[in-house]
Design an enzyme around this catalytic site. Structure first.
Site, PDB file in Angstrom:
ATOM      1  CG  HIS A  85      -6.760   2.387   0.079  1.00 15.11           C
ATOM      2  ND1 HIS A  85      -7.164   2.235   1.375  1.00 15.11           N
ATOM      3  CD2 HIS A  85      -5.543   1.799  -0.018  1.00 15.11           C
ATOM      4  CE1 HIS A  85      -6.217   1.570   2.040  1.00 15.11           C
ATOM      5  NE2 HIS A  85      -5.230   1.303   1.213  1.00 15.11           N
ATOM      6  CD  GLU A 133      -4.026  -2.379   0.060  1.00 15.50           C
ATOM      7  OE1 GLU A 133      -2.899  -2.331   0.537  1.00 15.50           O
ATOM      8  OE2 GLU A 133      -4.792  -1.402   0.031  1.00 15.50           O
TER       9      GLU A 133
END
Ligand SMILES: O=C(CO)COP(=O)(O)O
Length: 214
Positions: A85, A133
């Protein structure tokens, strides 16, 4: 469309969100998962919601103090894990190791990347899915699918060029059913989101709106 709610380290009640997600998933038939802090995996999984780890370490059992072992995540109810992430970035060799650790423990794996080039590289490591992202849009109130639709389309193309079995998700600023529908129109198989649910006064209402876009 798969909706994955990452609770990060937000000060929300993970059980309230998990219970709401379970109920909305059951009522709508949508696939919704919740990704809590590692320490909360077991009690979130006990609600019956699909539960994901936010990270697993690349290592196996052994002298690895402070690691999040994939097997331990699975033993505590995780069915999948995020890897790399944007807020938990790893070296390339460790992303590869974490994907392998996830597979070893029968966890589904989603490797995150900031841009299409990283998504292509991530797809080459053979995860189940990748998620683009853009860091600048994370935590904001404009969805990636609206602010930068090209990055989602390019990520889908980048992953497909490497391995068309790897699903592509997108995330950052997603908070409504319209955002979910827009992501799907761009070729995403699901969305990752956090603040839209974790910071909401009424997480169940947000989740109900999100599934309306599937
Ligand atoms: O990082 C994210 C999900 O993993 C996206 O966060 P926000 O939904 O808060 O933009």
């Amino acid at each position: 469309m798969f909706i994955l709610v990452n609770l990060k380290a937000y000060p929300c009640d993970p059980i309230e969100v998990a219970t709401a997600a379970r109920d909305v998933a059951e009522a709508s038939g949508a696939r919704i998962a919740v990704s809590p802090q590692a320490a909360d995996l077991a009690r979130v999984a006990e609600t019956g919601v699909e539960t994901w780890a936010q990270h697993v370490s690349p290592n196996e059992h052994g002298s690895h103090t402070g690691s999040t072992l994939a097997e331990a995540a699975a033993d505590n109810g995780a069915e999948g894990t995020l890897i790399n992430h944007s807020e938990k970035r790893l070296k390339l060799a460790d992303i590869d190791g974490s994907v392998q650790a996830g597979e070893r423990a029968d966890l589904e794996t989603i490797v995150c990347g900031n841009n299409p080039a990283q998504i292509g590289a991530a797809a080459a490591l053979g995860p189940d899915a990748v998620a683009v992202e853009p860091p600048a849009l994370i935590g904001g109130d404009v969805s990636v699918a609206t602010a930068d639709p090209g990055i989602v389309e390019d990520a889908v193309a980048a992953a497909e060029a490497v391995d068309d079995d790897v699903d592509v998700f997108c995330g950052a600023g997603v908070s409504t059913g319209e955002d979910v529908a827009a992501a799907g129109d761009l070729g995403a198989a699901g969305v990752l989101l956090a603040s839209g649910v974790a910071k909401a006064d009424d997480p169940a209402a947000v989740l109900e709106d999100l599934v309306s876009g599937i």
